[in-house]
Design a protein around this motif. Structure first.
Motif, PDB file in Angstrom:
ATOM      1  N   ALA A 134       0.920  -1.121  -0.092  1.00 41.70           N
ATOM      2  CA  ALA A 134       0.095  -0.134   0.113  1.00 41.70           C
ATOM      3  C   ALA A 134       0.905   1.198  -0.031  1.00 41.70           C
ATOM      4  CB  ALA A 134      -0.609   0.017   1.155  1.00 41.70           C
ATOM      5  N   GLU A 135       0.175   2.147  -0.490  1.00 43.92           N
ATOM      6  CA  GLU A 135       1.097   3.531  -0.406  1.00 43.92           C
ATOM      7  C   GLU A 135       0.496   4.337   0.512  1.00 43.92           C
ATOM      8  OE1 GLU A 135       1.433   5.368  -4.375  1.00 43.92           O
ATOM      9  OE2 GLU A 135       1.056   7.412  -3.570  1.00 43.92           O
ATOM     10  N   MET A 136       1.232   5.000   1.524  1.00 45.38           N
ATOM     11  CA  MET A 136       0.608   5.697   2.620  1.00 45.38           C
ATOM     12  C   MET A 136       1.317   7.199   2.492  1.00 45.38           C
ATOM     13  SD  MET A 136       1.602   5.732   6.600  1.00 45.38           S
ATOM     14  CE  MET A 136       0.935   6.739   7.522  1.00 45.38           C
ATOM     15  N   GLY A 137       0.472   8.007   2.349  1.00 47.19           N
ATOM     16  CA  GLY A 137       0.578   9.294   2.215  1.00 47.19           C
ATOM     17  C   GLY A 137       0.279   9.665   0.542  1.00 47.19           C
ATOM     18  N   ARG A 138       1.129  10.334  -0.164  1.00 48.49           N
ATOM     19  CA  ARG A 138       0.715  10.523  -1.479  1.00 48.49           C
ATOM     20  C   ARG A 138       1.945  10.929  -2.407  1.00 48.49           C
ATOM     21  NH1 ARG A 138      -3.487  14.434  -1.797  1.00 48.49           N
ATOM     22  NH2 ARG A 138      -5.081  12.914  -1.256  1.00 48.49           N
ATOM     23  N   ILE A 139       2.249   9.912  -3.496  1.00 48.39           N
ATOM     24  CA  ILE A 139       3.603  10.427  -4.110  1.00 48.39           C
ATOM     25  C   ILE A 139       3.037  11.077  -5.293  1.00 48.39           C
ATOM     26  CG2 ILE A 139       5.299   9.295  -5.577  1.00 48.39           C
ATOM     27  CD1 ILE A 139       5.051   6.721  -3.669  1.00 48.39           C
ATOM     28  N   ASN A 140       3.887  11.968  -5.647  1.00 51.11           N
ATOM     29  CA  ASN A 140       3.397  12.951  -6.524  1.00 51.11           C
ATOM     30  C   ASN A 140       3.924  12.374  -8.200  1.00 51.11           C
ATOM     31  OD1 ASN A 140       2.034  15.031  -5.806  1.00 51.11           O
ATOM     32  ND2 ASN A 140       3.911  16.660  -5.959  1.00 51.11           N
ATOM     33  N   GLY A 141       3.330  13.250  -9.127  1.00 53.00           N
ATOM     34  CA  GLY A 141       3.783  12.671 -10.571  1.00 53.00           C
ATOM     35  C   GLY A 141       2.943  11.677 -10.936  1.00 53.00           C
ATOM     36  N   GLY A 142       3.277  11.202 -12.540  1.00 54.99           N
ATOM     37  CA  GLY A 142       2.742  10.045 -13.038  1.00 54.99           C
ATOM     38  C   GLY A 142       3.851   9.572 -13.886  1.00 54.99           C
ATOM     39  N   GLU A 143       3.497   8.219 -14.606  1.00 52.50           N
ATOM     40  CA  GLU A 143       4.350   7.552 -15.594  1.00 52.50           C
ATOM     41  C   GLU A 143       3.305   6.868 -16.401  1.00 52.50           C
ATOM     42  OE1 GLU A 143       6.944   5.775 -12.268  1.00 52.50           O
ATOM     43  OE2 GLU A 143       6.322   3.983 -13.117  1.00 52.50           O
ATOM     44  N   ASP A 144       4.013   6.358 -17.275  1.00 51.40           N
ATOM     45  CA  ASP A 144       3.282   5.535 -18.378  1.00 51.40           C
ATOM     46  C   ASP A 144       2.483   4.499 -17.811  1.00 51.40           C
ATOM     47  OD1 ASP A 144       2.299   4.545 -20.793  1.00 51.40           O
ATOM     48  OD2 ASP A 144       4.291   4.019 -21.476  1.00 51.40           O
ATOM     49  N   GLY A 145       1.206   4.663 -17.830  1.00 50.18           N
ATOM     50  CA  GLY A 145       0.042   3.682 -17.018  1.00 50.18           C
ATOM     51  C   GLY A 145      -0.445   4.051 -15.877  1.00 50.18           C
ATOM     52  N   LEU A 185      -3.662  16.728  -7.223  1.00 46.19           N
ATOM     53  CA  LEU A 185      -3.966  16.477  -5.675  1.00 46.19           C
ATOM     54  C   LEU A 185      -2.391  16.830  -5.215  1.00 46.19           C
ATOM     55  CD1 LEU A 185      -5.510  13.117  -5.828  1.00 46.19           C
ATOM     56  CD2 LEU A 185      -6.646  14.995  -5.052  1.00 46.19           C
ATOM     57  N   GLU A 186      -2.394  17.241  -3.882  1.00 45.29           N
ATOM     58  CA  GLU A 186      -1.209  17.660  -3.084  1.00 45.29           C
ATOM     59  C   GLU A 186      -0.589  16.394  -2.654  1.00 45.29           C
ATOM     60  OE1 GLU A 186      -0.308  20.679   0.548  1.00 45.29           O
ATOM     61  OE2 GLU A 186      -2.378  20.353  -0.304  1.00 45.29           O
ATOM     62  N   GLU A 187       0.701  16.637  -2.631  1.00 48.23           N
ATOM     63  CA  GLU A 187       1.777  15.732  -2.220  1.00 48.23           C
ATOM     64  C   GLU A 187       1.490  15.442  -0.586  1.00 48.23           C
ATOM     65  OE1 GLU A 187       6.322  14.456  -2.583  1.00 48.23           O
ATOM     66  OE2 GLU A 187       5.858  16.558  -2.018  1.00 48.23           O
ATOM     67  N   ILE A 188       1.468  14.161  -0.100  1.00 54.73           N
ATOM     68  CA  ILE A 188       1.456  13.946   1.338  1.00 54.73           C
ATOM     69  C   ILE A 188       2.449  13.264   1.654  1.00 54.73           C
ATOM     70  CG2 ILE A 188       0.238  13.070   3.296  1.00 54.73           C
ATOM     71  CD1 ILE A 188      -2.500  13.472   1.454  1.00 54.73           C
ATOM     72  N   LEU A 189       3.460  13.822   2.185  1.00 58.89           N
ATOM     73  CA  LEU A 189       4.928  12.790   2.953  1.00 58.89           C
ATOM     74  C   LEU A 189       4.125  11.961   3.969  1.00 58.89           C
ATOM     75  CD1 LEU A 189       7.333  15.698   2.893  1.00 58.89           C
ATOM     76  CD2 LEU A 189       7.124  13.639   1.260  1.00 58.89           C
ATOM     77  N   PRO A 245       6.299   4.363   1.065  1.00 64.88           N
ATOM     78  CA  PRO A 245       6.284   5.838   1.384  1.00 64.88           C
ATOM     79  C   PRO A 245       6.345   6.877   0.587  1.00 64.88           C
ATOM     80  CG  PRO A 245       8.336   4.668   1.853  1.00 64.88           C
ATOM     81  CD  PRO A 245       7.738   3.782   1.060  1.00 64.88           C
ATOM     82  N   SER A 246       5.783   7.824   1.054  1.00 66.36           N
ATOM     83  CA  SER A 246       6.078   9.148   0.123  1.00 66.36           C
ATOM     84  C   SER A 246       7.013   9.915   0.919  1.00 66.36           C
ATOM     85  CB  SER A 246       4.696   9.862   0.329  1.00 66.36           C
ATOM     86  OG  SER A 246       4.852  11.227  -0.249  1.00 66.36           O
ATOM     87  N   PHE A 247       8.314  10.161   0.324  1.00 64.62           N
ATOM     88  CA  PHE A 247       9.344  10.753   1.291  1.00 64.62           C
ATOM     89  C   PHE A 247      10.248  11.873   0.510  1.00 64.62           C
ATOM     90  CE2 PHE A 247      13.058   8.284  -0.555  1.00 64.62           C
ATOM     91  CZ  PHE A 247      12.287   7.274  -1.347  1.00 64.62           C
ATOM     92  N   GLY A 248       9.341  12.230  -0.581  1.00 58.97           N
ATOM     93  CA  GLY A 248       9.800  13.052  -1.687  1.00 58.97           C
ATOM     94  C   GLY A 248      10.203  12.609  -2.877  1.00 58.97           C
ATOM     95  N   ASN A 249       9.846  11.438  -3.086  1.00 59.07           N
ATOM     96  CA  ASN A 249       9.978  10.582  -4.400  1.00 59.07           C
ATOM     97  C   ASN A 249       8.889  10.893  -5.504  1.00 59.07           C
ATOM     98  OD1 ASN A 249       8.434   9.136  -2.278  1.00 59.07           O
ATOM     99  ND2 ASN A 249       8.654   7.309  -3.265  1.00 59.07           N
ATOM    100  N   ILE A 250       9.046  11.025  -6.393  1.00 64.06           N
ATOM    101  CA  ILE A 250       8.072  11.650  -7.576  1.00 64.06           C
ATOM    102  C   ILE A 250       7.966  10.680  -8.584  1.00 64.06           C
ATOM    103  CG2 ILE A 250       7.779  13.372  -9.088  1.00 64.06           C
ATOM    104  CD1 ILE A 250       9.339  15.229  -7.546  1.00 64.06           C
ATOM    105  N   HIS A 251       6.973  10.184  -9.165  1.00 61.40           N
ATOM    106  CA  HIS A 251       6.711   9.291 -10.228  1.00 61.40           C
ATOM    107  C   HIS A 251       6.928  10.131 -11.483  1.00 61.40           C
ATOM    108  CE1 HIS A 251       3.638   6.998  -8.111  1.00 61.40           C
ATOM    109  NE2 HIS A 251       4.449   6.122  -8.443  1.00 61.40           N
ATOM    110  N   ARG A 301      13.937  10.953   6.465  1.00 58.29           N
ATOM    111  CA  ARG A 301      12.541  10.558   6.667  1.00 58.29           C
ATOM    112  C   ARG A 301      12.285   8.974   6.467  1.00 58.29           C
ATOM    113  NH1 ARG A 301       7.419  13.087   6.745  1.00 58.29           N
ATOM    114  NH2 ARG A 301       8.435  15.196   6.428  1.00 58.29           N
ATOM    115  N   LEU A 302      12.998   8.633   5.281  1.00 57.52           N
ATOM    116  CA  LEU A 302      12.754   7.396   4.977  1.00 57.52           C
ATOM    117  C   LEU A 302      13.379   6.371   6.080  1.00 57.52           C
ATOM    118  CD1 LEU A 302      12.260   5.299   2.401  1.00 57.52           C
ATOM    119  CD2 LEU A 302      14.568   5.419   1.815  1.00 57.52           C
ATOM    120  N   LYS A 303      14.509   6.937   6.924  1.00 56.55           N
ATOM    121  CA  LYS A 303      15.110   6.179   8.086  1.00 56.55           C
ATOM    122  C   LYS A 303      14.313   5.947   9.073  1.00 56.55           C
ATOM    123  CE  LYS A 303      19.169   4.922  10.510  1.00 56.55           C
ATOM    124  NZ  LYS A 303      18.424   4.047  11.413  1.00 56.55           N
ATOM    125  N   GLU A 304      13.581   7.040   9.384  1.00 59.67           N
ATOM    126  CA  GLU A 304      12.661   7.277  10.631  1.00 59.67           C
ATOM    127  C   GLU A 304      11.626   6.160  10.253  1.00 59.67           C
ATOM    128  OE1 GLU A 304      11.194  11.180  11.556  1.00 59.67           O
ATOM    129  OE2 GLU A 304      13.312  11.857  11.459  1.00 59.67           O
TER     130      GLU A 304
END
Ligand SMILES: [Zn+2]
Length: 295
Positions: free
Chosen positions: A141-152, A159-163, A183-189, A205-208
């Motif tokens: 599952a994705e917790m928070g919300r990762i920004n961006g999109g990719e093929d598919g 929508l706003e990114e949620i870390l 997790p959503s830790f600043g990563n972007i699709h 954040r990823l470490k925490e």
């Protein structure tokens, strides 16, 4: 599933086993997004050549456009390999896609309910995890919300990114029962803006998050186009175990096809382009540390 199989779940699930082995070995496994048979062949051949575990990842698009028979072919080919290769369905956003996925022999699915409010996301993920368990399928599952999109995957740009809040991550996995967390830790699709992934990823954040979850919940990294090798290694040291790879694995292949389609016979085009695709996948397996790990 029979009751014996339910008792052995999730240990008897292929994706779970591949990622549990990665946790024990301190490496990550590539989940390679495949859109066609060339991709499927390239990943299987690379995994066998490198003695590496792998995951073949498809989007709901594949179920709809290429159909259930094509998905069954991927699973049959992956499971017939001489190394462990699981099949994962990425970014199920539509509940109907989850229903369809649960009729197929895939190993794991990702539930993307990140468009929902946090409490609704938890309830939805819990329900899907219970349904999937009956089929022997594990859930990411994705917790928070990762920004961006990719093929598919549609771009979540409106929508706003949620870390991901590390304090809430453990509660989320406990309440939902999901097996793997993205997790959503600043990563972007999709491609990173100027500065690249190295200026967007929040490794603290990823470490925490990793510390809050502990090793029993493998972390999944989305948004890897592109990521320098050293940054992959840092994320793996922290606890990243499944790394989604899309364009990075197929850019060389796409370039070759673009330059040679119409010039080579289809048989030669396919043989040569799959070989190029395979080489790109092999290089990524070396970076992630999964090469040589398949028993
Ligand atoms: Zn993703």
């Amino acid at each position: 599933m029979s009751s014996t199989k339910v008792d052995a779940f999730p240990q008897n699930n292929l994706t779970w086993k591949i990622l549990d082995d990665a946790t024990k070995g301190g490496y990550a496994v590539g989940a390679f997004n495949c859109y066609n048979n060339d991709g499927v062949m390239a990943v299987i051949r690379a995994a066998e050549a490198k003695r590496s575990p792998a995951l073949i990842e498809i989007f709901p698009w594949t179920m709809h456009f290429q159909g259930a028979h094509f998905v069954r072919y991927i699973v049959e080919a992956a499971h017939a390999a001489s190394v462990p290769i699981g099949v994962h369905l990425d970014h199920c956003m539509d509940p109907a896609d989850v229903d369809l996925a649960l009729t197929l022999p895939i190993d794991s699915i990702m539930v993307d309910a990140s468009r929902l409010e946090p409490e609704a996301n938890i309830k939805y993920c819990r329900r899907i995890t219970e349904l999937a368990k009956e089929r022997g399928i594990t859930v990411e599952a994705e917790m928070g919300r990762i920004n961006g999109g990719e093929d598919g995957i549609p771009d979540a740009g409106h929508l706003e990114e949620i870390l991901t809040d590390p304090q809430h991550a453990a509660e989320f996995t406990r309440r939902t029962g999901v097996h793997f967390l993205a997790p959503s830790f600043g990563n972007i699709h999709g491609p990173y803006p100027e500065g690249g992934s190295e200026s967007y990823w929040q490794l603290d954040r990823l470490k925490e998050i990793a510390d809050a979850l502990g090793p029993s919940t493998p972390l999944v990294i989305h948004g890897t186009h592109p990521v320098p090798d050293w940054l992959f290694r840092k994320a793996i040291d922290i606890g990243a175990r499944k790394i989604n790879i899309n364009r990075n694995a197929r850019d060389e292949y796409t370039k070759f096809v673009a330059e040679n389609a119409g010039r080579l016979e289809l048989t030669a085009l396919k043989e040569q382009s799959v070989a190029i695709y395979q080489k790109s996948v092999e290089e990524l397996m070396d970076v992630l540390g999964s090469s040589g790990q398949a028993s």
